[in-house]
Design a protein around this motif. Structure first.
Motif, PDB file in Angstrom:
ATOM      1  N   ASP A   1       0.765  -1.069   0.035  1.00 49.53           N
ATOM      2  CA  ASP A   1      -0.088  -0.060  -0.005  1.00 49.53           C
ATOM      3  C   ASP A   1       0.746   1.128   0.031  1.00 49.53           C
ATOM      4  O   ASP A   1       0.594   2.182   0.783  1.00 49.53           O
ATOM      5  N   LEU A   2       2.050   1.278  -1.067  1.00 50.55           N
ATOM      6  CA  LEU A   2       2.938   2.296  -0.714  1.00 50.55           C
ATOM      7  C   LEU A   2       3.002   3.091  -2.173  1.00 50.55           C
ATOM      8  O   LEU A   2       3.712   3.991  -2.556  1.00 50.55           O
ATOM      9  N   TYR A   3       1.847   2.725  -3.185  1.00 49.83           N
ATOM     10  CA  TYR A   3       1.553   3.665  -4.336  1.00 49.83           C
ATOM     11  C   TYR A   3       1.660   4.894  -4.078  1.00 49.83           C
ATOM     12  O   TYR A   3       0.781   5.540  -3.122  1.00 49.83           O
ATOM     13  N   ASP A   4       2.190   5.774  -4.839  1.00 46.37           N
ATOM     14  CA  ASP A   4       2.299   7.162  -4.760  1.00 46.37           C
ATOM     15  C   ASP A   4       0.622   7.713  -5.131  1.00 46.37           C
ATOM     16  O   ASP A   4       0.259   8.670  -4.627  1.00 46.37           O
ATOM     17  N   SER A   5       0.244   7.035  -6.305  1.00 50.37           N
ATOM     18  CA  SER A   5      -1.181   7.231  -6.540  1.00 50.37           C
ATOM     19  C   SER A   5      -1.579   5.790  -7.241  1.00 50.37           C
ATOM     20  O   SER A   5      -0.745   5.282  -7.823  1.00 50.37           O
ATOM     21  N   TYR A   6      -2.860   5.562  -6.975  1.00 47.59           N
ATOM     22  CA  TYR A   6      -3.343   4.500  -7.717  1.00 47.59           C
ATOM     23  C   TYR A   6      -4.800   4.755  -8.548  1.00 47.59           C
ATOM     24  O   TYR A   6      -5.722   5.250  -7.883  1.00 47.59           O
ATOM     25  N   GLU A   7      -4.732   4.449  -9.633  1.00 44.04           N
ATOM     26  CA  GLU A   7      -5.989   4.850 -10.637  1.00 44.04           C
ATOM     27  C   GLU A   7      -6.308   6.266 -10.355  1.00 44.04           C
ATOM     28  O   GLU A   7      -7.601   6.759 -10.234  1.00 44.04           O
ATOM     29  N   ASP A   8      -5.206   7.213 -10.209  1.00 47.02           N
ATOM     30  CA  ASP A   8      -5.531   8.709 -10.229  1.00 47.02           C
ATOM     31  C   ASP A   8      -6.250   8.940  -8.996  1.00 47.02           C
ATOM     32  O   ASP A   8      -6.621  10.129  -8.908  1.00 47.02           O
ATOM     33  N   ASN A   9      -5.797   8.201  -8.047  1.00 43.64           N
ATOM     34  CA  ASN A   9      -6.320   8.618  -6.764  1.00 43.64           C
ATOM     35  C   ASN A   9      -5.081   8.412  -5.559  1.00 43.64           C
ATOM     36  O   ASN A   9      -4.797   7.569  -5.287  1.00 43.64           O
TER      37      ASN A   9
ATOM     38  N   HIS B   1      -6.935   2.928  -1.443  1.00 43.42           N
ATOM     39  CA  HIS B   1      -6.688   1.943  -0.301  1.00 43.42           C
ATOM     40  C   HIS B   1      -5.338   1.385  -0.749  1.00 43.42           C
ATOM     41  O   HIS B   1      -4.774   0.537   0.115  1.00 43.42           O
ATOM     42  N   ALA B   2      -4.667   1.602  -1.831  1.00 46.21           N
ATOM     43  CA  ALA B   2      -3.513   1.037  -2.196  1.00 46.21           C
ATOM     44  C   ALA B   2      -2.356   2.213  -1.911  1.00 46.21           C
ATOM     45  O   ALA B   2      -1.106   1.835  -2.154  1.00 46.21           O
ATOM     46  N   CYS B   3      -2.629   3.213  -1.079  1.00 37.72           N
ATOM     47  CA  CYS B   3      -1.814   4.476  -1.079  1.00 37.72           C
ATOM     48  C   CYS B   3      -1.501   4.770   0.253  1.00 37.72           C
ATOM     49  O   CYS B   3      -0.824   5.801   0.566  1.00 37.72           O
ATOM     50  N   PRO B   4      -2.248   4.637   1.393  1.00 36.95           N
ATOM     51  CA  PRO B   4      -2.130   5.191   2.714  1.00 36.95           C
ATOM     52  C   PRO B   4      -0.655   5.170   3.429  1.00 36.95           C
ATOM     53  O   PRO B   4      -0.395   6.233   4.040  1.00 36.95           O
ATOM     54  N   PHE B   5      -0.021   4.254   3.062  1.00 32.47           N
ATOM     55  CA  PHE B   5       1.313   4.177   3.675  1.00 32.47           C
ATOM     56  C   PHE B   5       2.334   5.167   2.923  1.00 32.47           C
ATOM     57  O   PHE B   5       3.337   5.745   3.569  1.00 32.47           O
TER      58      PHE B   5
ATOM     59  N   GLN C   1       6.494   0.145  -5.954  1.00 32.22           N
ATOM     60  CA  GLN C   1       6.624  -0.253  -4.507  1.00 32.22           C
ATOM     61  C   GLN C   1       7.780  -0.243  -3.840  1.00 32.22           C
ATOM     62  O   GLN C   1       7.901   0.072  -2.682  1.00 32.22           O
ATOM     63  N   LEU C   2       8.524  -1.321  -4.532  1.00 33.66           N
ATOM     64  CA  LEU C   2       9.961  -1.543  -3.874  1.00 33.66           C
ATOM     65  C   LEU C   2      10.928  -0.330  -3.694  1.00 33.66           C
ATOM     66  O   LEU C   2      11.335  -0.220  -2.855  1.00 33.66           O
ATOM     67  N   GLU C   3      10.577   0.553  -4.835  1.00 31.02           N
ATOM     68  CA  GLU C   3      11.223   1.904  -4.750  1.00 31.02           C
ATOM     69  C   GLU C   3      10.708   2.819  -3.510  1.00 31.02           C
ATOM     70  O   GLU C   3      11.708   3.575  -3.103  1.00 31.02           O
ATOM     71  N   GLN C   4       9.368   2.839  -3.510  1.00 31.78           N
ATOM     72  CA  GLN C   4       8.910   3.539  -2.551  1.00 31.78           C
ATOM     73  C   GLN C   4       9.227   2.837  -1.165  1.00 31.78           C
ATOM     74  O   GLN C   4       9.628   3.760  -0.254  1.00 31.78           O
TER      75      GLN C   4
ATOM     76  N   VAL D   1      11.459   1.655   4.538  1.00 34.79           N
ATOM     77  CA  VAL D   1      10.484   0.891   5.314  1.00 34.79           C
ATOM     78  C   VAL D   1      11.026  -0.733   5.512  1.00 34.79           C
ATOM     79  O   VAL D   1      11.921  -0.936   4.824  1.00 34.79           O
ATOM     80  N   GLU D   2      10.651  -1.307   6.755  1.00 39.79           N
ATOM     81  CA  GLU D   2      11.475  -2.664   6.909  1.00 39.79           C
ATOM     82  C   GLU D   2      10.349  -3.728   6.516  1.00 39.79           C
ATOM     83  O   GLU D   2       9.259  -3.674   6.947  1.00 39.79           O
ATOM     84  N   VAL D   3      10.505  -4.275   5.312  1.00 41.25           N
ATOM     85  CA  VAL D   3       9.482  -5.018   4.599  1.00 41.25           C
ATOM     86  C   VAL D   3       9.966  -6.692   5.001  1.00 41.25           C
ATOM     87  O   VAL D   3      11.154  -7.023   4.501  1.00 41.25           O
ATOM     88  N   HIS D   4       9.009  -7.323   5.336  1.00 39.95           N
ATOM     89  CA  HIS D   4       9.194  -8.846   5.585  1.00 39.95           C
ATOM     90  C   HIS D   4       8.388  -9.355   4.597  1.00 39.95           C
ATOM     91  O   HIS D   4       7.125  -9.654   4.958  1.00 39.95           O
ATOM     92  N   GLN D   5       8.814  -9.973   3.546  1.00 39.72           N
ATOM     93  CA  GLN D   5       8.115 -10.579   2.465  1.00 39.72           C
ATOM     94  C   GLN D   5       7.895 -11.881   2.576  1.00 39.72           C
ATOM     95  O   GLN D   5       8.579 -12.728   3.500  1.00 39.72           O
ATOM     96  N   MET D   6       6.560 -12.462   2.224  1.00 33.88           N
ATOM     97  CA  MET D   6       6.327 -14.042   2.742  1.00 33.88           C
ATOM     98  C   MET D   6       7.338 -14.845   1.910  1.00 33.88           C
ATOM     99  O   MET D   6       7.558 -15.869   2.731  1.00 33.88           O
ATOM    100  N   LYS D   7       7.852 -14.299   0.948  1.00 36.11           N
ATOM    101  CA  LYS D   7       8.790 -15.387   0.175  1.00 36.11           C
ATOM    102  C   LYS D   7       9.986 -16.017   1.122  1.00 36.11           C
ATOM    103  O   LYS D   7      10.806 -16.803   0.986  1.00 36.11           O
ATOM    104  N   ASP D   8      10.527 -15.128   2.093  1.00 35.34           N
ATOM    105  CA  ASP D   8      11.506 -15.154   2.921  1.00 35.34           C
ATOM    106  C   ASP D   8      11.267 -14.841   4.385  1.00 35.34           C
ATOM    107  O   ASP D   8      12.079 -14.569   5.064  1.00 35.34           O
ATOM    108  N   LEU D   9      10.032 -14.887   4.765  1.00 34.50           N
ATOM    109  CA  LEU D   9       9.562 -14.541   5.996  1.00 34.50           C
ATOM    110  C   LEU D   9      10.269 -15.454   7.132  1.00 34.50           C
ATOM    111  O   LEU D   9      10.235 -16.590   6.995  1.00 34.50           O
TER     112      LEU D   9
END
Length: 258
Positions: free
Chosen positions: A114-122, A126-130, A154-157, A163-171
């Motif tokens: 949920d780190l999009y700068d903007s999603y669907e011009d919004n 709910h994809a942008c709050p963080f 989102q990775l760039e963001q 941001v400390e990201v714990h992805q499922m692939k290596d959780l």
């Protein structure tokens, strides 16, 4: 002891795919109080009127109303547990918390960052709050758990905002237990594998188990100042599985807030 305030935020206007989370607060409460489960969390604490004050549900006419409602409840001197609603509600809630708490971290449990700068011009999707929270410097640190949809933007963001990201692939859950500051928890129900929580708009296989999330919450040893549960979509649920899981998580989180 000040009671923990429960506020239901009936808002899903910033949902990008399917509407429905605005219906969730009442159904989570119904599951909690239906008699199928009791009001005790696993740590032995009872979640009843002695420790919580339910202010009911709030139909949101304007997005800014969410911050105003939260301000009002925080000014009573209480911790707040919010029932959403889509994930966009977390941004105005955190804006209110930032006025009262100068230092806190956020534990964000979700399939999506949920780190999009903007999603669907919004920019308030709910994809942008963080992205809004981090660019506003409203928290000291953001820890994300369960992520399994990171794209290039989102990775760039995440790198931009440290941001400390714990992805499922290596959780590795053992690496997520060293919290330093008071904590706000934001739990998106699509963090769970759809086998545990089918009632979400965005089914993302390969997610967390109920026990993994419960264990993470039970391991927290710092003060929890607030929390939300978001993105339960009753229109997609099966045999009320997701409402009962949300009610279970509500008990476990509130028991740690007491």
């Amino acid at each position: 002891m000040n009671k923990i305030i429960i506020q239901g935020i009936k808002f899903d206007e910033n949902s990008s795919y399917q509407k429905g989370p605005a219906l969730a607060p009442a159904l989570i409460r119904e599951a909690l109080n239906c008699g199928s489960m009791n009001l005790f969390a696993e740590n032995g604490k009872k979640i009843d009127d002695e420790v919580v004050k339910d202010m009911g549900d709030f139909a949101i006419n304007e997005y800014l109303n969410i911050e105003e409602i939260t301000d009002k409840h925080l000014n009573l001197g209480n911790k707040i547990f919010s029932l959403g609603g889509d994930h966009s509600i977390t941004f105005p809630i955190i804006k209110a918390f930032h006025k009262k708490h100068t230092q806190f971290d956020i534990l964000h449990i979700d399939a999506h960052s949920d780190l999009y700068d903007s999603y669907e011009d919004n920019r308030y999707s709910h994809a942008c709050p963080f992205a809004r929270i981090m660019e506003g410097k409203l928290t000291n640190k953001l820890i994300q758990v369960g992520i399994r949809t990171l794209n290039t933007h989102q990775l760039e963001q995440a790198e931009r905002f440290n941001v400390e990201v714990h992805q499922m692939k290596d959780l590795d859950m053992s690496k997520i237990r060293d919290f330093k500051n008071p904590l706000y928890i934001s739990l998106d129900m699509d963090s769970f594998d759809p086998a545990f929580a089918p009632g979400v708009s965005h089914h993302e296989p390969g997610g967390l188990t109920a026990r993994e999330v419960i264990g993470l919450i039970q391991s927290i040893d710092v003060e929890i100042i607030g929390a939300d549960i978001v993105e339960y979509n009753p229109k997609r649920d099966c045999n009320n599985m997701t409402s009962f899981l949300a009610a279970k998580m509500m008990k476990e989180i509130i028991s740690k807030m007491i």
